[in-house]
Scaffold this active site. Structure first.
Site, short mmCIF file in Angstrom:
data_model
loop_
_atom_site.label_atom_id
_atom_site.label_comp_id
_atom_site.label_asym_id
_atom_site.label_seq_id
_atom_site.Cartn_x
_atom_site.Cartn_y
_atom_site.Cartn_z
N TYR A 1 -3.89 4.84 10.13
CA TYR A 1 -3.61 5.53 11.67
C TYR A 1 -4.75 5.89 12.29
O TYR A 1 -4.92 5.75 13.50
CB TYR A 1 -2.77 6.63 11.43
CG TYR A 1 -1.65 7.29 12.83
CD1 TYR A 1 -2.16 6.62 14.05
CD2 TYR A 1 -1.13 8.19 12.80
CE1 TYR A 1 -1.61 6.92 15.07
CE2 TYR A 1 -0.41 8.75 13.90
CZ TYR A 1 -0.81 8.24 15.15
OH TYR A 1 -0.09 8.79 15.98
N ASP B 1 0.77 -1.37 -0.06
CA ASP B 1 -0.02 -0.05 -0.03
C ASP B 1 0.79 1.27 0.01
O ASP B 1 0.49 2.23 -0.57
CB ASP B 1 -0.81 0.01 1.04
CG ASP B 1 -1.91 -0.79 1.24
OD1 ASP B 1 -2.42 -1.39 0.11
OD2 ASP B 1 -2.78 -1.19 1.84
N GLY B 2 1.90 1.17 0.51
CA GLY B 2 2.86 2.42 0.81
C GLY B 2 3.47 2.84 -0.67
O GLY B 2 3.48 3.95 -1.20
#
Length: 297
Positions: A197, A80-81
């Site tokens: 997050y 995903d990064g």
């Protein structure tokens, strides 16, 4: 049947953490996918950074603006990064992206590397679902001048440094005062970022089709400070009232050492990221698999 997409760009995972055997594996996967695309009738290029860092020099290379203007599909191989970084850069060009998961979670790289050929073949022939994801546009204002500007696909995070002590933040939405919050920080998340997050900070999951943002405090001093969902038409202003060594993070892009009085303004970007998913793709299937729902039931 020949591919609907003629000119395909490959993007790979090549960051500093990818070394040794992992880098060799990444290079081999890129080469395998490139050869598969060629057999489907596609012209394949690599982005210059991928070619440089993986040492794969068998294919033509283009820089990001050239890919945006010349290619009609981007294939992102990584986690995903990797997709976050490519998505931000390609959004302005409206280049559709397909994600092949070579990372861990894979919320937005949804094709398993083990079965990419079976899944990709019908997609290349035009059998796919299209989905647009919103982006945040954030600016750091200091003395009425913009000192930093960035797009974020996941979230904008304002948080304290490594020392003890909370931040005090003044929050406004569309110019209307909301509250002064004392906390370790504040997260503004897109629906895409609601599984990142923000989720750890107690924020809700948001379906990507919802037009809204999550605003979630990080370890607030007042426990009645709870996450709230705001319309995506909102402009959110976060002002640093007090606290030392505050920083702002825009996905993986950072600005350290915010000053007292700095304002972080967050609004919807004019650009969106376009994803292509396999036919039958379902967001709830992704949640159930990645978050291990129903295990043991």
């Amino acid at each position: 049947m020949r591919s609907k997409f003629r000119h395909v760009a490959l993007f790979g995972k090549y960051h500093a953490t990818v070394t040794g055997g992992a880098l060799e594996s990444s290079r081999q996967v890129l080469d395998d996918v490139a050869q598969f695309l060629i057999r489907q009738g596609c012209e394949v290029v690599l982005d210059k950074d991928t070619a440089l860092h993986t040492g794969l020099n068998l294919y033509p290379t283009l820089d990001m603006p050239e890919i945006g203007s010349q290619c009609d599909l981007g294939l992102v191989i990584g986690g995903d990064g990797t997709m976050l970084g490519i998505g931000r850069q390609m959004a302005r060009y409206r280049l559709p992206l397909i994600g092949i998961n070579q990372g861990r979670l894979g919320f937005i790289t949804d094709i398993p590397i083990q079965s990419y050929q079976d899944v990709l073949q019908p997609m290349l022939q035009g059998r796919y679902q299209t989905e647009d994801r919103s982006l945040l546009h954030a600016q750091v204002m200091r003395d009425q001048h913009c000192v930093f500007s960035a797009l974020a696909m996941n979230d904008v995070v304002v948080n304290r440094g490594g020392t003890s002590g909370m931040l005090e933040l003044r929050i406004s939405v569309d110019g209307r005062f909301v509250s002064n919050q004392r906390a370790d920080g504040l997260i503004i998340a897109t629906p895409t970022g609601s599984t990142a997050y923000s989720l750890s900070a107690g924020g809700p999951l948001m379906h990507p089709s919802i037009g809204g943002w999550v605003m979630a405090p990080i370890a607030p001093h007042t426990l009645s400070n709870r996450p709230i969902v705001l319309p995506e038409s909102s402009e959110i202003t976060i002002e640093i009232v007090s606290g030392r060594y505050a920083s702002a993070n825009f996905d993986m892009q950072s600005l350290a050492d915010l000053l007292i009085g700095d304002q972080i303004k967050v609004r919807r970007s004019e650009h969106t990221v376009r994803f292509l998913h396999p036919e039958g793709w379902n967001y709830f299937d992704t949640l159930r698999k990645k978050m291990h729902w129903n295990e043991g039931a």
